[in-house]
Design an enzyme around this catalytic site. Sequence first.
Site, PDB file in Angstrom:
ATOM      1  N   HIS A  40      -0.692  11.448 -27.366  1.00 15.77           N
ATOM      2  CA  HIS A  40      -0.788   9.613 -26.979  1.00 15.77           C
ATOM      3  C   HIS A  40      -1.735   9.373 -27.993  1.00 15.77           C
ATOM      4  CE1 HIS A  40      -0.907  11.184 -22.430  1.00 15.77           C
ATOM      5  NE2 HIS A  40       0.804  11.265 -23.294  1.00 15.77           N
ATOM      6  N   ASN A  92      -0.220  19.119 -20.526  1.00 16.68           N
ATOM      7  CA  ASN A  92      -0.505  18.221 -21.638  1.00 16.68           C
ATOM      8  C   ASN A  92      -0.457  18.939 -22.859  1.00 16.68           C
ATOM      9  OD1 ASN A  92      -1.178  16.226 -20.043  1.00 16.68           O
ATOM     10  ND2 ASN A  92      -3.367  16.631 -18.993  1.00 16.68           N
ATOM     11  N   GLU A 116      -4.396  17.460 -10.485  1.00 12.41           N
ATOM     12  CA  GLU A 116      -5.358  17.663 -11.962  1.00 12.41           C
ATOM     13  C   GLU A 116      -6.664  17.901 -12.002  1.00 12.41           C
ATOM     14  OE1 GLU A 116      -2.854  16.130 -15.791  1.00 12.41           O
ATOM     15  OE2 GLU A 116      -4.769  16.367 -16.923  1.00 12.41           O
ATOM     16  N   LYS A 136       7.035  23.257 -13.461  1.00 11.55           N
ATOM     17  CA  LYS A 136       6.307  22.213 -12.965  1.00 11.55           C
ATOM     18  C   LYS A 136       6.146  22.617 -11.000  1.00 11.55           C
ATOM     19  CE  LYS A 136       4.988  17.574 -14.196  1.00 11.55           C
ATOM     20  NZ  LYS A 136       5.247  16.523 -15.050  1.00 11.55           N
ATOM     21  N   HIS A 156       7.796   9.638 -27.440  1.00 10.73           N
ATOM     22  CA  HIS A 156       6.667  10.626 -26.335  1.00 10.73           C
ATOM     23  C   HIS A 156       6.910  11.349 -27.424  1.00 10.73           C
ATOM     24  CE1 HIS A 156       4.238  11.998 -23.656  1.00 10.73           C
ATOM     25  NE2 HIS A 156       5.256  12.674 -23.122  1.00 10.73           N
ATOM     26  N   HIS A 212      -0.359  16.888 -26.185  1.00 11.61           N
ATOM     27  CA  HIS A 212      -0.475  14.996 -25.702  1.00 11.61           C
ATOM     28  C   HIS A 212      -1.701  14.558 -25.476  1.00 11.61           C
ATOM     29  CE1 HIS A 212       2.560  16.630 -22.779  1.00 11.61           C
ATOM     30  NE2 HIS A 212       2.817  15.430 -22.539  1.00 11.61           N
ATOM     31  N   ARG A 260       1.095  -1.130   0.251  1.00 11.51           N
ATOM     32  CA  ARG A 260      -0.092   0.046  -0.139  1.00 11.51           C
ATOM     33  C   ARG A 260       1.130   0.955   0.383  1.00 11.51           C
ATOM     34  NH1 ARG A 260      -2.688  -3.540   3.662  1.00 11.51           N
ATOM     35  NH2 ARG A 260      -4.807  -4.054   2.936  1.00 11.51           N
ATOM     36  N   GLU A 310       9.575  18.493 -24.823  1.00 15.87           N
ATOM     37  CA  GLU A 310       8.188  18.836 -22.721  1.00 15.87           C
ATOM     38  C   GLU A 310       9.681  20.382 -22.646  1.00 15.87           C
ATOM     39  OE1 GLU A 310       6.448  17.609 -22.412  1.00 15.87           O
ATOM     40  OE2 GLU A 310       6.332  15.262 -22.252  1.00 15.87           O
ATOM     41  N   LYS A 328       2.952  11.789 -11.003  1.00 19.19           N
ATOM     42  CA  LYS A 328       1.954  11.132 -11.976  1.00 19.19           C
ATOM     43  C   LYS A 328       2.933   9.546 -11.862  1.00 19.19           C
ATOM     44  CE  LYS A 328      -0.951  14.221 -14.840  1.00 19.19           C
ATOM     45  NZ  LYS A 328      -0.932  14.663 -15.526  1.00 19.19           N
ATOM     46  N   ARG A 386      -3.871  22.332 -13.066  1.00 21.53           N
ATOM     47  CA  ARG A 386      -2.490  20.682 -13.916  1.00 21.53           C
ATOM     48  C   ARG A 386      -2.849  20.553 -15.568  1.00 21.53           C
ATOM     49  NH1 ARG A 386       0.692  16.261 -10.671  1.00 21.53           N
ATOM     50  NH2 ARG A 386       2.083  15.673 -12.540  1.00 21.53           N
TER      51      ARG A 386
HETATM   52  P1  NAD Z   1      12.426   6.862 -21.797  1.00 20.71           P
HETATM   53  O1  NAD Z   1      12.434   6.521 -20.133  1.00 20.71           O
HETATM   54  O2  NAD Z   1      11.954   5.466 -22.702  1.00 20.71           O
HETATM   55  O3  NAD Z   1      13.743   6.941 -21.675  1.00 20.71           O
HETATM   56  C1  NAD Z   1      14.515   6.896 -22.973  1.00 20.71           C
HETATM   57  C2  NAD Z   1      15.464   6.380 -23.701  1.00 20.71           C
HETATM   58  O4  NAD Z   1      16.656   6.335 -23.228  1.00 20.71           O
HETATM   59  C3  NAD Z   1      15.667   4.868 -23.144  1.00 20.71           C
HETATM   60  O5  NAD Z   1      15.750   3.842 -24.355  1.00 20.71           O
HETATM   61  C4  NAD Z   1      16.390   4.567 -22.108  1.00 20.71           C
HETATM   62  O6  NAD Z   1      16.929   3.334 -21.648  1.00 20.71           O
HETATM   63  C5  NAD Z   1      17.676   4.980 -22.650  1.00 20.71           C
HETATM   64  N1  NAD Z   1      18.207   5.970 -21.356  1.00 20.71           N
HETATM   65  C6  NAD Z   1      17.877   6.205 -20.259  1.00 20.71           C
HETATM   66  N2  NAD Z   1      18.969   7.057 -20.016  1.00 20.71           N
HETATM   67  C7  NAD Z   1      20.094   6.869 -20.727  1.00 20.71           C
HETATM   68  C8  NAD Z   1      20.903   7.920 -20.876  1.00 20.71           C
HETATM   69  N3  NAD Z   1      22.003   8.598 -19.504  1.00 20.71           N
HETATM   70  N4  NAD Z   1      21.648   7.268 -21.358  1.00 20.71           N
HETATM   71  C9  NAD Z   1      21.696   6.477 -22.461  1.00 20.71           C
HETATM   72  N5  NAD Z   1      20.739   6.119 -22.507  1.00 20.71           N
HETATM   73  C10 NAD Z   1      19.531   6.639 -22.016  1.00 20.71           C
HETATM   74  O7  NAD Z   1      11.878   7.919 -22.441  1.00 20.71           O
HETATM   75  P2  NAD Z   1      12.044   9.223 -21.741  1.00 20.71           P
HETATM   76  O8  NAD Z   1      11.809   9.886 -22.377  1.00 20.71           O
HETATM   77  O9  NAD Z   1      12.749   9.391 -20.469  1.00 20.71           O
HETATM   78  O10 NAD Z   1      10.118   9.118 -20.993  1.00 20.71           O
HETATM   79  C11 NAD Z   1       9.341   8.530 -21.758  1.00 20.71           C
HETATM   80  C12 NAD Z   1       7.680   8.631 -20.738  1.00 20.71           C
HETATM   81  O11 NAD Z   1       7.705   9.562 -19.902  1.00 20.71           O
HETATM   82  C13 NAD Z   1       6.854   8.322 -21.740  1.00 20.71           C
HETATM   83  O12 NAD Z   1       6.510   6.878 -21.183  1.00 20.71           O
HETATM   84  C14 NAD Z   1       5.628   8.897 -21.084  1.00 20.71           C
HETATM   85  O13 NAD Z   1       4.679   9.249 -20.921  1.00 20.71           O
HETATM   86  C15 NAD Z   1       6.121   9.416 -19.295  1.00 20.71           C
HETATM   87  N6  NAD Z   1       6.259  10.080 -19.417  1.00 20.71           N
HETATM   88  C16 NAD Z   1       5.650  10.782 -17.894  1.00 20.71           C
HETATM   89  C17 NAD Z   1       5.075  12.234 -17.670  1.00 20.71           C
HETATM   90  C18 NAD Z   1       4.786  12.225 -15.724  1.00 20.71           C
HETATM   91  O14 NAD Z   1       4.890  13.434 -15.472  1.00 20.71           O
HETATM   92  N7  NAD Z   1       4.770  11.385 -15.202  1.00 20.71           N
HETATM   93  C19 NAD Z   1       5.719  13.271 -18.444  1.00 20.71           C
HETATM   94  C20 NAD Z   1       5.822  13.013 -19.100  1.00 20.71           C
HETATM   95  C21 NAD Z   1       6.330  11.980 -19.889  1.00 20.71           C
HETATM   96  N1  GLY Z   2       2.654  15.445 -17.531  1.00 23.70           N
HETATM   97  C1  GLY Z   2       1.655  16.079 -17.309  1.00 23.70           C
HETATM   98  C2  GLY Z   2       1.942  15.757 -15.889  1.00 23.70           C
HETATM   99  O1  GLY Z   2       3.025  16.516 -15.179  1.00 23.70           O
HETATM  100  O2  GLY Z   2       0.746  16.966 -15.062  1.00 23.70           O
END
Ligand code: NAD
Ligand code: GLY
Length: 360
Positions: free
Chosen positions: A251, A244, A236, A226, A264, A247, A120, A184, A142, A240
């Site tokens: 998406h 998006n 949100e 942020k 992404h 997005h 939990r 972003e 998130k 918030r």
């Molecule tokens: P990712 O986590 O897939 O990383 C991108 C690539 O880079 C992967 O292949 C990873 O292994 C590699 N990598 C990571 N760090 C590295 C480094 N220092 N050196 C070499 N390679 C490295 O992608 P991302 O763009 O970081 O994240 C995208 C994800 O984030 C999506 O799923 C999206 O939905 C999510 N997201 C979430 C929020 C939130 O608020 N939680 C906000 C925006 C995006």
């Molecule tokens: N990336 C959207 C949020 O954090 O709300």
Amino acid sequence: MLKTLTVSLNERSYPITIGENTLNSFEYFKLKSGQRVLIATNETIAPLYLSALTAMLEKNGIKVDNVIVPDGEQYKTMETWNTILSTLLKNNHTRNTVLIALGGGVIGDVAGFAAACYQRGIKFIQVPTTLLSQVDSSVGGKTAINHPLGKNMIGAFYQPQSVVINLNCLKTLPQRELSAGLAEVIKYGIILDPDFFSWLENNIDALLALEPQAMSYCIYHCCKLKAEVVAADETEQDMRAILNLGHTYGHAIEAELGYGNWLHGEAVAVGMVMATQAAKLLGHFSNSDIERIKSLLLKAKLPISKPQQMTAQAYIPHMLRDKKVLSGKLRLVLPTKIGHVEVVDNVSQDLVLESIELTR
Ligand code: NAD
Ligand code: GLY
């Protein structure tokens, strides 16, 4: 060069530390000697950063386990989430264990959701290693996994106890991933801060070259924006949603073309162009601002045209599953000028289709 700020959420407030060698400093993790930690990472990041982080933690009296999952958006799934939970269980981790997410947004989101669910809820720390995760996904709590029918559809709001950002991690990041993060970054300028947008126009080459001062300022500024939005509307209910921008379209691209095919950040870049076109069709946005946005995205080496293999009609079912949809009607974040957006209710499907067609 070290910068710190706080995400202010009363008893759930936490620090963000940004610097060049932050993974060497125990103090930023807010851990206590004797605690147990599980580091969740992937098979790309583990060979780069796992042993140094493990050694630093062990030197400070932490008992460290790890779980290494496959790399990619297509693995942001229930199976990966379950792998992390099973590792916690098999190794007899208790409620006092702290989960560290070492990686990009995929690891941060799935590990964060595992932390939210294990017994939990156990504490967790974000160690974001991509630009995208450093400016966006590691901040704000998130957490989620994807479902074949929709992105980030299963998850929780669950804040970390600390975010530790190491600028040096960006040196190993592939160029395409750096650009995806810049999408972003550019988003923050469009939604909230015209001066920052102008700063980006003047400094985009320095960011692409990982110039440390420019990058440090950029990450700090994005995290600050942020943190302010999250502090005002953690779950949100309202403002918030502005985070998006682009997005809802993006998406749809990610889900329709298969998770991982378009990154992404790439899908968000094109989605932001589609949103500006929708805003223009509503008479809310100028051509000159559209051109400034497209030009900056192009300089950041991001796509500004819709994926050719996807019809406009194919976006609609995905967009209707968006979390902002109210009573079956599309709600979109649309800009009014660079630095300001609004949430528009009841956007017609015809307008959406036209905005997609215009993004060629
Ligand atoms: P990712 O986590 O897939 O990383 C991108 C690539 O880079 C992967 O292949 C990873 O292994 C590699 N990598 C990571 N760090 C590295 C480094 N220092 N050196 C070499 N390679 C490295 O992608 P991302 O763009 O970081 O994240 C995208 C994800 O984030 C999506 O799923 C999206 O939905 C999510 N997201 C979430 C929020 C939130 O608020 N939680 C906000 C925006 C995006
Ligand atoms: N990336 C959207 C949020 O954090 O709300």
